[in-house]
Write an enzyme that holds these catalytic residues in place. Structure first.
Site, short mmCIF file in Angstrom:
data_model
loop_
_atom_site.label_atom_id
_atom_site.label_comp_id
_atom_site.label_asym_id
_atom_site.label_seq_id
_atom_site.Cartn_x
_atom_site.Cartn_y
_atom_site.Cartn_z
N GLN A 128 -7.44 -5.25 10.12
CA GLN A 128 -6.22 -4.74 11.06
C GLN A 128 -6.54 -3.56 11.98
OE1 GLN A 128 -2.07 -5.15 9.18
NE2 GLN A 128 -3.19 -5.10 7.41
N ARG A 151 2.71 -10.92 10.16
CA ARG A 151 3.76 -10.49 10.45
C ARG A 151 4.89 -11.37 10.13
NH1 ARG A 151 2.48 -5.96 9.98
NH2 ARG A 151 0.34 -7.21 9.53
N LYS A 158 0.79 -1.34 -0.26
CA LYS A 158 -0.02 -0.16 0.11
C LYS A 158 0.84 1.17 -0.01
CE LYS A 158 -0.61 0.14 5.03
NZ LYS A 158 -0.14 1.83 5.14
N THR A 159 1.93 1.17 0.75
CA THR A 159 2.79 2.47 0.72
C THR A 159 3.43 2.80 -0.59
OG1 THR A 159 3.33 1.80 2.91
CG2 THR A 159 4.77 3.43 1.95
N ASP A 183 -3.76 7.43 5.28
CA ASP A 183 -3.40 6.10 5.65
C ASP A 183 -3.92 5.49 6.90
OD1 ASP A 183 -1.97 3.81 5.10
OD2 ASP A 183 0.06 4.56 5.58
N GLU A 184 -3.89 4.12 6.93
CA GLU A 184 -4.34 3.64 8.25
C GLU A 184 -5.60 3.92 8.79
OE1 GLU A 184 -3.03 0.99 8.90
OE2 GLU A 184 -0.83 1.23 8.47
#
Length: 668
Positions: free
Chosen positions: A246, A604, A29-30, A215-216
C-alpha cells in the site's frame, strides 16, 4: 486479547526489540497497535510517558488516542500519540534554544512564508518577474524535506532558478530566525539536526521514549526515517506497522525501501504478517492478491478471509466515458434499491481527478447526492472556470464577469490598474466593456504598450467569435486553447509540473465534454451547452467542506481512498495510460506503484466491486481507442462477471445491467 487471532496476539506480546508488523489491508492493525499499547501499560507496567506512537494524520492519532484511553483509562495519562510534525514541535518547544530560537517560536503558514520569501528576493536584487518567488519557495521546501540546508545546497550553475535559490535560501532562513519563526518544513529538519548535533538532547528523548510504534511506516520519507532511527537507537524497542503493497505516495517523497529494508537495518528483528482480512469477500481478496503478486519487489504475503467467497466482480465495458458514467450510475441505482443501502455506502474511485467530470454530470442529472473527496467538484476548479469563461465570452461578449476572468489569462500584461481604467471609461461612456477594449486608443490614461496588448486580445476574440460555428465545436475550442498556449502558461506559473499536468487534463475534459455533448445532441449549440452547465450548477449538492459520512455517493481519487472502505465500490477507467497512468509507465516500466494503487482500490470494497473500462475516450475532443489495463488481465477470469477485453478493438459485450439486476432479485 481474546478478540485477536494468533498472529495478532503474537504481535501484542512481542514488546522487546525490533518488530516489523506487515499488516495487510483490512487486517485489524489499529486494534493490534492499541491493544499492544494497553498491554505495555496494564500488564508490563510501562509508564505512559515512556511510550510513543506516531502516525501520519491528526485524525488517526485522535482515533488511536481515544481507543487507548477507552481501554486503559488513567493509566494512559501522559502517553504521546501524535503525528510526525506534532512530535517535531514537541521536541523543538523543549530544546530549540540550542538552535538559537526562543521556545515560543511561531510556525509560519504559506501566506506568512510568501511575505518572507518576497522580502529575501528583494534584498538579493532578484527580479520577481524573471524568477517567481513561489518557485524559489517550492524549491526550498523540497530541499528541507531531503535535509539539505542552505550551506549544503550546491546549485546547478546553468539553472537560473537554482542560482536564485542559493542566494535567497540563507537569507530566508535568517529572516525566519529573526522573527523567531520556522516554517512547516523546518519542523522535521530542525528536529533531526538538533538530535544529531546535541547528544544531551538526543539522550533525553531516547530515555523518555523507550517503546516506539510507527503506523503506516511504508509512507515515511528520508527525514522521518532518520528521526525515528535516532530516537529508537538506544533501547531498540521499535515496532513499525505497515504494508509495502500500500505504498502509493512515492511522488511526495515516501520511500517504500524503508519498510522493505527494516529487518535488514535491525538485526534480530521479528517479522509478523497479518494476512487475515476482516473487510472484504474472498473474491475481492483473490483479485487483489492476483494483481499485487505481479510486483517484482515486495514481501511475500496474501490476504485471506473466513467470511466466504461472496459475489463475483462485475465488469462493465463501455463505449465512451459518458457511456461508462451512465452504466455505472444505472448499476448504482439498482444496487442501492436492491440492498436498501445509503448513498454513503457507495463510492466511485478513479486514477485522475479529471475523470470525475462525466460521473458528476450523470449523478446531477439523476439528482443523486454526492461528495467529491480530495478535490473540488470538476466545474468548481479554477482552470475549468477559466476555460468555460472563454466559451461564455464567445457566446456572449457582454458577459463582463467572464471577460474580466479571461482578459489576463494566460498572462498578457494587462494588470489591475489597466482594468480599473477600462472599467471606469466603460461606465462613464455607457459602452460595453468588450467594445471598450476595441476603443482603448481613446483612453489616454492607458499606456501605449498596454493599448497594443488590449487591442491584440480584442482582435483575437472578435476573430474567434466571427468564425465560430455550431459544427465541430470541440475542435474549434481545442484550436483556441492551443493558440492561447494555456499549457505553457500552467507549466510556467505553477510550482509543480505534476499539478500543471492535472490542470491541463481538466481543461482537456472541458473540450471533451463539449465534443461529447455535440455528438449526442441534434442541433447542438454553444448557448445550449452553457445553459446545460448552468442548470447542473443549480442542482449541485451542497457538499463543500462536509466530512465523509454524509448520505451521499463518494467520488475520490485512488490516492485519497487509502484507509477508507465502502460496501460497494466502482473502480473506473481500468485502461492502459490511465491505470497505470501514462506518466508512470514512462517513469517506471514495472509500474510497481501504479499496481499498488490498483490493489488499494480493490481492497476498499467490502461486499461488492465493479470494475469498468472504456473502449474509446476523447482526448482534446478527438475520439481515441483505449486498451484494457494490464491489471485487468492479471485478475483471474473466473472472478469476473462480464467480458474482459484483451486487445485493441475488442468488441466485448458489457454487462446487461437491467437483466443482471432482475436475475439476481429473482434468485434471491
Amino acid at each position: 486479547m481474546k478478540k485477536l487471532n494468533p498472529p495478532q496476539q503474537r504481535a501484542v506480546n512481542t514488546t522487546e526489540g525490533a518488530l516489523l508488523l506487515l499488516a495487510g489491508a483490512g487486517s485489524g492493525k489499529t486494534q493490534v497497535i492499541t491493544t499492544r499499547i494497553v498491554h505495555l501499560l496494564k500488564d508490563l507496567h510501562v509508564p505512559a510517558d515512556n511510550i510513543l506512537a506516531v502516525t501520519f494524520t491528526n485524525k488517526a492519532a485522535k482515533e488511536m488516542n481515544a481507543r487507548v484511553l477507552g481501554m486503559a483509562g488513567q493509566l494512559a495519562k501522559g502517553i504521546v500519540i501524535s503525528t510526525f510534525h506534532s512530535l517535531g514541535v514537541r521536541i523543538l518547544r523543549r530544546d530549540i534554544r540550542a538552535l538559537g530560537f526562543k521556545p515560543n517560536f511561531s510556525i509560519y503558514t504559506t501566506s506568512d512564508q510568501a511575505g518572507v520569501i518576497r522580502q529575501a528576493v528583494r534584498e538579493r536584487d532578484i527580479d520577481p518577474k524573471k524568477i517567481d518567488p513561489d518557485q524559489i519557495l517550492w524549491k526550498i521546501s523540497g530541499l528541507k524535506n531531503r535535509l539539505i540546508g542552505p550551506k549544503e545546497f550546491t546549485p546547478d550553475r546553468n539553472d537560473p532558478l537554482e542560482i536564485a535559490v542559493a542566494a535567497v535560501y540563507p537569507r530566508y532562513q535568517e529572516l525566519l530566525k529573526g522573527f523567531n519563526a520556522i516554517d512547516f518544513d523546518d519542523i522535521i529538519m530542525l528536529s533531526v539536526r538538533m538530535l544529531q548535533n546535541t547528544p544531551a538532547i538526543l539522550t533525553h528523548w531516547q530515555e523518555q521514549f523507550r517503546y516506539i510504534m510507527v503506523d503506516e511506516y511504508q509512507d515515511t520519507n528520508a527525514s522521518q526515517y532518520l528521526m525515528i532511527s535516532l530516537l529508537s537507537k538506544k533501547h531498540g524497542n521499535i515496532c513499525v506497522v505497515g504494508d509495502d503493497d500500500q505504498s502509493i505516495y512515492g511522488w511526495r517523497g515516501a520511500e517504500v525501501q524503508n519498510i522493505l529494508n527494516f529487518a535488514q537495518d535491525h538485526p534480530g528483528c521479528v517479522t509478523i504478517k497479518l494476512e487475515q482480512n476482516y473487510r472484504s469477500t474472498g473474491a475481492i481478496l483473490e483479485a487483489a492478491n492476483s494483481v499485487i503478486r505481479n510486483n517484482p519487489v515486495r514481501t511475500d504475503k496474501a490476504l485471506w478471509t473466513s467470511g466466504g467467497k461472496g459475489r463475483e466482480i462485475d465488469l462493465i465495458v463501455a463505449d465512451s466515458e459518458e457511456d461508462e458514467a451512465a452504466k455505472v450510475v444505472e448499476q448504482m441505482i439498482m444496487e442501492q434499491y436492491r440492498d436498501k443501502l445509503s448513498w454513503s455506502d457507495l463510492a466511485i474511485l478513479y486514477r485522475s481527478n479529471a475523470q470525475s467530470r462525466a460521473f458528476e454530470e450523470k449523478l446531477r442529472m439523476e439528482q443523486i447526492p454526492y461528495v467529491v473527496i480530495g478535490g473540488q467538484q470538476f466545474y468548481e476548479r479554477k482552470e475549468v472556470k477559466d476555460a468555460i469563461a472563454y466559451l461564455k465570452v464567445i457566446d456572449n461578449p457582454d458577459d463582463e464577469a467572464s471577460l474580466l476572468r479571461i482578459i489576463n489569462f494566460p498572462r498578457r500584461g494587462i494588470g489591475d490598474t489597466t482594468l480599473i481604467k477600462l472599467n471606469q471609461w466603460s461606465m462613464k461612456h455607457n459602452v460595453p466593456l468588450f467594445e471598450t477594449l476595441g476603443r482603448v486608443n481613446e483612453i489616454e490614461e492607458v499606456s501605449p504598450s498596454c493599448r497594443k496588448t488590449v487591442l491584440g486580445f480584442h482582435a483575437m476574440m472578435k476573430e474567434v467569435m466571427a468564425g465560430f460555428t455550431s459544427l465541430n465545436m470541440g475542435t474549434q475550442v481545442n484550436t483556441l486553447f492551443n493558440k492561447l498556449r494555456i499549457e505553457d502558461e500552467l507549466y510556467r506559473t505553477l510550482n509543480d509540473a505534476k499539478q500543471a499536468r492535472k490542470r491541463i487534463e481538466n481543461i482537456e475534459q472541458v473540450v471533451n465534454s463539449l465534443a461529447a455533448y455535440e455528438a449526442q445532441t441534434p442541433r447542438a449549440t454553444l448557448s445550449a451547452f452553457l445553459e446545460r452547465l448552468s442548470l447542473m450548477d443549480e442542482d449541485k449538492p451542497a457538499e463543500d467542506g462536509k466530512e465523509h459520512g454524509t448520505n451521499a455517493v463518494t467520488l475520490m481519487s485512488l490516492h485519497s481512498s487509502k484507509g477508507l472502505e465502502f460496501s460497494h465500490v466502482w473502480l473506473v477507467g481500468m485502461e492502459e495510460n490511465l491505470l497505470p497512468h501514462k506518466r508512470s509507465i514512462e517513469e517506471d516500466p514495472t509500474v510497481a506503484e501504479e499496481r499498488r494503487l490498483c490493489y488499494v482500490g480493490i481492497t476498499r470494497a467490502r461486499r461488492y466491486l465493479t470494475i469498468s473500462r472504456c473502449m474509446t475516450r476523447r482526448k482534446y475532443g478527438a475520439v481515441e481507442g483505449q486498451k484494457p489495463s494490464r491489471f485487468l488481465a492479471e485478475i483471474p477470469e473466473h472472478l469476473l462477471n462480464g467480458s474482459v477485453g484483451g486487445s485493441e478493438g475488442d468488441a466485448a459485450e458489457p454487462v446487461d445491467l437491467a437483466a443482471d439486476f432482475f436475475a439476481r432479485m429473482l434468485g434471491e
